[in-house]
Design an enzyme around this catalytic site. Structure first.
Site, PDB file in Angstrom:
ATOM      1  N   GLU A  97       0.848  -1.198   0.000  1.00 35.99           N
ATOM      2  CA  GLU A  97       0.000   0.000   0.000  1.00 35.99           C
ATOM      3  C   GLU A  97       0.884   1.249   0.000  1.00 35.99           C
ATOM      4  OE1 GLU A  97      -2.468   1.571  -0.758  1.00 35.99           O
ATOM      5  OE2 GLU A  97      -4.027   1.590   0.773  1.00 35.99           O
ATOM      6  N   ASP A  98       0.392   2.324  -0.566  1.00 33.85           N
ATOM      7  CA  ASP A  98       1.142   3.581  -0.556  1.00 33.85           C
ATOM      8  C   ASP A  98       1.107   4.213   0.836  1.00 33.85           C
ATOM      9  OD1 ASP A  98      -1.595   4.156  -0.691  1.00 33.85           O
ATOM     10  OD2 ASP A  98      -1.441   5.508  -2.405  1.00 33.85           O
ATOM     11  N   ASP A 101      -4.022   5.479   6.336  1.00 31.13           N
ATOM     12  CA  ASP A 101      -4.542   6.648   7.045  1.00 31.13           C
ATOM     13  C   ASP A 101      -5.482   6.167   8.148  1.00 31.13           C
ATOM     14  OD1 ASP A 101      -5.151   9.332   7.576  1.00 31.13           O
ATOM     15  OD2 ASP A 101      -6.614   9.473   5.973  1.00 31.13           O
ATOM     16  N   PHE A 150      -1.529  16.451   3.820  1.00 31.67           N
ATOM     17  CA  PHE A 150      -1.939  15.607   2.714  1.00 31.67           C
ATOM     18  C   PHE A 150      -0.780  15.533   1.729  1.00 31.67           C
ATOM     19  CE2 PHE A 150      -4.140  14.207  -1.055  1.00 31.67           C
ATOM     20  CZ  PHE A 150      -4.939  13.201  -0.522  1.00 31.67           C
ATOM     21  N   ARG A 163       0.524  12.150  -9.361  1.00 28.13           N
ATOM     22  CA  ARG A 163       1.065  10.801  -9.127  1.00 28.13           C
ATOM     23  C   ARG A 163       2.470  10.641  -9.712  1.00 28.13           C
ATOM     24  NH1 ARG A 163      -3.104   7.460  -7.206  1.00 28.13           N
ATOM     25  NH2 ARG A 163      -5.168   7.843  -8.078  1.00 28.13           N
TER      26      ARG A 163
END
Ligand code: IMP
Ligand code: MG
Length: 173
Positions: A97-98, A101, A150, A163
């Site tokens: 996963e990137d 959160d 963010f 991206r």
């Protein structure tokens, strides 16, 4: 219009961490039947770099989940948009996963994958926003712990932009 950003992780910071994660995974998965599963879209760049730092035979596959209306926040409801194609039965699955959160996406995907009866299931995430967790999920191979702001770049998006940026920055509003 130029979007203001604050550099958080340089190409070098990221490359060093990916190399370390690859070494740990290589050490831990000796003799296993490893399947690396990337969570689309955000993990695509991280995964491409990470698998090249794993010195073991492995297979790759992808899964995609989406939460309703998410742009710079995660909404509650998660749906599966693309399922895994390989059989996971008795395999050693590493979910990539990137960023984690609230943990909702991973909790959902973990349960989904466990139903496919892998021998083992572990999670590798480049960034762990652990202080923001709402659902308990443990990251077995965490890259960086960052709780502020963010982030965009290196696969991470804001409304599908940024991206392709090679480093990770905080979006300033
Ligand atoms: P969770 O379900 O709340 O853990 O959210 C995880 C997903 O939200 C990640 O896969 C990302 O797609 C997205 N996300 C969370 N924080 C960020 C961020 O800082 N930048 C970009 N995407 C993020
Ligand atoms: Mg994502």
């Amino acid at each position: 219009m130029e979007t203001r950003k604050n550099l958080v992780l340089s190409r070098e910071n990221i490359a060093d961490k990916v190399r370390d994660l690859g070494k740990d995974i290589t050490r831990d998965y000796q003799g296993c039947e490893l399947i690396a599963i990337g969570i689309l879209k955000g993990a695509f760049i991280f995964m491409a770099d990470l698998v090249r730092e794993i010195d073991l035979p492995l297979q790759v596959d992808f899964i995609r989940a989406a939460s309703y209306g998410a742009e710079t926040f995660s909404s509650g409801e998660i749906r599966l948009k693309k399922d895994i194609e390989l059989s996971l039965e008795n395999k050693d699955v590493l979910l990539i996963e990137d960023i984690v959160d609230t943990g909702r996406t991973l909790a959902f995907l973990k349960e989904h994958i466990l139903n496919k009866k892998p021998r083992t299931l572990r999670i590798c995430a480049l960034i762990d926003k652990s202080e923001r967790r709402e659902v308990p999920v443990e990251v077995d191979y965490p890259g960086f712990s960052i709780d502020q702001g963010f982030l965009v770049g290196y696969g991470l998006d804001c409304a599908e932009q940024f991206r392709q940026l090679p480093e990770i920055s905080q979006l300033l509003t």
